[in-house]
Design a protein around this motif. Structure first.
Motif, PDB file in Angstrom:
ATOM      1  N   ALA A  47       0.831  -1.204   0.000  1.00 55.79           N
ATOM      2  CA  ALA A  47       0.000   0.000   0.000  1.00 55.79           C
ATOM      3  C   ALA A  47       0.863   1.251   0.000  1.00 55.79           C
ATOM      4  N   ALA A  48       1.965   1.239   0.740  1.00 58.26           N
ATOM      5  CA  ALA A  48       2.873   2.390   0.765  1.00 58.26           C
ATOM      6  C   ALA A  48       3.486   2.621  -0.609  1.00 58.26           C
ATOM      7  N   CYS A  49       3.773   1.548  -1.328  1.00 63.44           N
ATOM      8  CA  CYS A  49       4.297   1.684  -2.692  1.00 63.44           C
ATOM      9  C   CYS A  49       3.282   2.401  -3.574  1.00 63.44           C
ATOM     10  N   LEU A  50       2.028   2.011  -3.466  1.00 62.28           N
ATOM     11  CA  LEU A  50       0.985   2.649  -4.267  1.00 62.28           C
ATOM     12  C   LEU A  50       0.864   4.130  -3.946  1.00 62.28           C
ATOM     13  N   ARG A  51       0.922   4.456  -2.664  1.00 58.45           N
ATOM     14  CA  ARG A  51       0.777   5.856  -2.257  1.00 58.45           C
ATOM     15  C   ARG A  51       1.972   6.702  -2.682  1.00 58.45           C
ATOM     16  N   SER A  52       3.097   6.067  -2.980  1.00 60.15           N
ATOM     17  CA  SER A  52       4.279   6.823  -3.405  1.00 60.15           C
ATOM     18  C   SER A  52       4.184   7.291  -4.852  1.00 60.15           C
ATOM     19  N   LEU A  53       3.190   6.809  -5.579  1.00 63.27           N
ATOM     20  CA  LEU A  53       3.000   7.200  -6.979  1.00 63.27           C
ATOM     21  C   LEU A  53       2.145   8.464  -7.012  1.00 63.27           C
ATOM     22  N   PRO A  54       2.698   9.608  -7.414  1.00 63.48           N
ATOM     23  CA  PRO A  54       2.003  10.877  -7.209  1.00 63.48           C
ATOM     24  C   PRO A  54       0.961  11.242  -8.257  1.00 63.48           C
ATOM     25  N   ARG A  55       1.013  10.619  -9.417  1.00 60.67           N
ATOM     26  CA  ARG A  55       0.166  11.075 -10.517  1.00 60.67           C
ATOM     27  C   ARG A  55      -1.234  10.474 -10.442  1.00 60.67           C
ATOM     28  N   LEU A  56      -2.118  10.933 -11.336  1.00 61.57           N
ATOM     29  CA  LEU A  56      -3.424  10.304 -11.498  1.00 61.57           C
ATOM     30  C   LEU A  56      -3.216   8.841 -11.862  1.00 61.57           C
TER      31      LEU A  56
END
Length: 206
Positions: A47-56
């Motif tokens: 989940a932290a990996c996903l949240r690190s992706l800043p774009r739409l």
């Protein structure tokens, strides 16, 4: 600290699958407008990996097993694509039926894959170079008659579909290599299919 994100080319990367907790590889495609995520993994680190992706973000779920969809609510996506069986678990987004072609600086084709592993598998082909397949090429997730097996009819259908994929490289979750040659994967599936017995609907592999 986040785990290493591994680059495949200038647009495609992934985070490796883990065993504790069981979490699938998370594929990432950088489109011109969106970051496309193929499977969202399971557990807090993923989940932290996903949240690190800043774009739409747009998310594609390969199938409904927890290690592939556990974090679907954590991805903060604009659109979710999945098969009909996965939609039963999420209740949101778009259902892929047959084949769906999209563009985002790259050509993206989502397509259904017959699979012994589970119902409703979806693949994602990118620019006819790489095809994310999740677990679609694997045998049954649960034992059949106490053994691991492929359904012969589903395997035949899967081989037929994968032959039409133009990408020369397949991306397979839970495979140490992750990136595999299409020809090698097909050769393995064809060898298994050649073992079929007309007296059984299943091809046992153990």
């Amino acid at each position: 600290m986040l785990p290493e994100r591994i680059s495949i080319d200038e647009r495609i990367s992934y985070w490796r699958a883990t065993q504790e907790p069981l979490s699938a590889d998370i594929g990432v495609l950088e489109g011109d407008k969106y970051t496309w995520i193929f499977d969202v993994g399971n557990g807090p680190e993923a989940a932290a990996c996903l949240r690190s992706l800043p774009r739409l973000k747009k998310v594609v779920l390969s199938h409904f097993h927890q290690d592939h969809i556990g974090n679907w609510r954590e991805a903060e996506f604009e659109t979710l694509y999945q098969g009909a069986h996965t939609f039963r678990y999420t209740g949101v987004g778009e259902v892929v039926r047959g084949s769906l072609t999209l563009e985002d600086g790259v050509l993206i084709r989502l397509f259904e894959i017959p699979s012994s592993h589970t119902k409703g598998c979806i693949g994602m082909e990118v620019d006819e170079k790489y095809a994310f397949l999740g677990d679609a090429t694997y045998c049954t997730a649960k034992y059949t008659q106490g053994r691991l097996a492929y359904n012969a009819n589903l395997l035949a259908g899967e081989i037929e579909v994968l032959r039409t994929v133009k990408a020369p490289s397949f991306l397979l979750s839970h495979d140490g290599a992750y990136v595999r040659k299409k020809e090698d994967v097909l050769a393995e599936l064809e060898e298994i299919y050649a073992r079929r017995n007309s007296q059984s609907a299943y091809i046992f592999i153990d």
